[in-house]
Design an enzyme around this catalytic site. Sequence first.
Site, mmCIF file in Angstrom:
data_model
loop_
_atom_site.group_PDB
_atom_site.id
_atom_site.type_symbol
_atom_site.label_atom_id
_atom_site.label_comp_id
_atom_site.label_asym_id
_atom_site.label_seq_id
_atom_site.Cartn_x
_atom_site.Cartn_y
_atom_site.Cartn_z
ATOM 1 N N ASN A 178 16.741 -1.493 0.007
ATOM 2 C CA ASN A 178 16.374 -2.508 0.996
ATOM 3 C C ASN A 178 15.406 -3.503 0.364
ATOM 4 O O ASN A 178 14.270 -3.148 0.039
ATOM 5 C CB ASN A 178 15.733 -1.841 2.219
ATOM 6 N N CYS A 188 9.435 8.463 11.752
ATOM 7 C CA CYS A 188 8.993 8.403 10.363
ATOM 8 C C CYS A 188 7.524 8.001 10.363
ATOM 9 O O CYS A 188 7.176 6.904 10.824
ATOM 10 C CB CYS A 188 9.841 7.391 9.601
ATOM 11 N N LEU A 231 13.962 11.413 -5.854
ATOM 12 C CA LEU A 231 14.391 11.627 -7.240
ATOM 13 C C LEU A 231 14.726 10.312 -7.932
ATOM 14 O O LEU A 231 14.071 9.910 -8.888
ATOM 15 C CB LEU A 231 15.589 12.573 -7.250
ATOM 16 N N HIS A 232 15.816 9.656 -7.516
ATOM 17 C CA HIS A 232 16.176 8.296 -7.903
ATOM 18 C C HIS A 232 16.664 8.131 -9.340
ATOM 19 O O HIS A 232 17.128 7.057 -9.707
ATOM 20 C CB HIS A 232 15.029 7.314 -7.625
ATOM 21 N N CYS A 247 -0.142 3.486 -1.050
ATOM 22 C CA CYS A 247 0.316 4.582 -1.898
ATOM 23 C C CYS A 247 -0.098 4.283 -3.336
ATOM 24 O O CYS A 247 0.043 3.161 -3.815
ATOM 25 C CB CYS A 247 1.833 4.742 -1.810
ATOM 26 N N GLU A 262 2.085 9.134 -0.238
ATOM 27 C CA GLU A 262 2.608 10.374 -0.814
ATOM 28 C C GLU A 262 1.942 11.534 -0.081
ATOM 29 O O GLU A 262 0.754 11.815 -0.275
ATOM 30 C CB GLU A 262 2.293 10.433 -2.315
ATOM 31 N N CYS A 265 5.859 3.459 -7.143
ATOM 32 C CA CYS A 265 7.299 3.452 -7.418
ATOM 33 C C CYS A 265 7.784 2.008 -7.340
ATOM 34 O O CYS A 265 7.465 1.278 -6.401
ATOM 35 C CB CYS A 265 8.038 4.329 -6.414
ATOM 36 N N GLU A 274 2.176 1.850 9.140
ATOM 37 C CA GLU A 274 3.356 1.663 9.984
ATOM 38 C C GLU A 274 4.064 2.991 10.231
ATOM 39 O O GLU A 274 4.014 3.910 9.410
ATOM 40 C CB GLU A 274 4.312 0.667 9.311
ATOM 41 N N CYS A 327 9.646 0.304 -4.144
ATOM 42 C CA CYS A 327 9.083 0.565 -2.821
ATOM 43 C C CYS A 327 8.020 -0.466 -2.460
ATOM 44 O O CYS A 327 7.068 -0.679 -3.216
ATOM 45 C CB CYS A 327 8.489 1.979 -2.778
ATOM 46 N N CYS A 381 14.085 1.943 5.025
ATOM 47 C CA CYS A 381 13.498 2.756 3.963
ATOM 48 C C CYS A 381 13.039 1.874 2.804
ATOM 49 O O CYS A 381 13.795 1.024 2.311
ATOM 50 C CB CYS A 381 14.539 3.762 3.468
#
Length: 357
Positions: free
Chosen positions: A295, A106, A218-219, A113, A164, A117, A93, A120, A338
């Site tokens: 989200n 984007c 980072l998060h 991936c 990534e 994470c 996407e 995500c 996101c």
Amino acid sequence: MENKINLLSLNQKSLDEFFAKLGAKSYCTKQLMKWIYKDHVFDFDQMLNLSKKLREKLKEVACIEFPKIVTKNHALDGVIKWVIETGSENHVEMVYIPEKDRGTLCISSQVGCALACTFCSTGYQGFNRNLSTAEIIAQVLIANLHLNPAGKRISNVVFMGMGEPLLNEEAVYSACDLLLDDLSFGLSRRRVTISSSGVVPALERMSERVPVSLAISLHAANDTLRDELVPINKKYPIETLMKACDVYLNAGTQERHILFEYVMLKGVNDSSEHAKQLSKLLKGVSAKVNLIPFNPFPQSDYETSSVRTIESFQNILFSNGIRTMTRRTRGEDVDAACGQLAGKVKDKTKRADARRN
């Protein structure tokens, strides 16, 4: 197009080498790039300033091939999301985000991936393969072909879609060459951004290879929590990551900054103590923090931090001299926000199956 080279995969240097092997003049590179990237002509027969002999040879050995568009969805806020097919029942996407003074595309760099994470949606789909340079650049061309007739433009490109980017280095770097090249897209280095979860050796190589902007997912500002949210932290912990960021900031002759992305998860990483830890970590670093309201997606148990909590977190960063902004959620009604990009991935890692079990 078996055994034919997709010319969208070649940056200017590679095209020079390609034409040299064909015995063509060096100026053919500029002619071809103008046809593709400025005039949006993809049929060799219509490239009339190339000799007939060269056009016939190009038809034998090369192609200009695009992935198929599966769906195109318009959100109520003007965001557009495309789902494109990349073969073997895999889809990726890309998202266009219009704003008053810019239009940001984007794009994805991988089918799925492998970094998993936990907040995500892409990570929950698993991983299939890297995208080629041609598949990355085709996303930008597809968007341009749809947007230009409507008077819309792409001013910024961000590698913040599926995957990534720094686990697909060569294809991503070659794509960046084309995005920056005046013969193709002509974007400034500040308007192309690679977002990484912290693949440290690749970060150090990127610092010298492509002079584009850097965003770090980072998060969390402590290793215990980041190990949970961003599992690659177990291999490259925060101290190691920050040293690589320092290498990036001091590479080249032009001033650089880093955007640190921080998804706001209710009761997980959004306390005043977390904000103080982040302020301490980034003290003296040429950086900006992008706070991202989480989200939701079906497989996740996380919740979004409240507006008041995000404002309080932001104020602590501000009071410590950390430049901070809160990202406005866009495209949520078409799952284009996101962390929501999922596509369709035939997972080769089996990680998605393990999670479901």
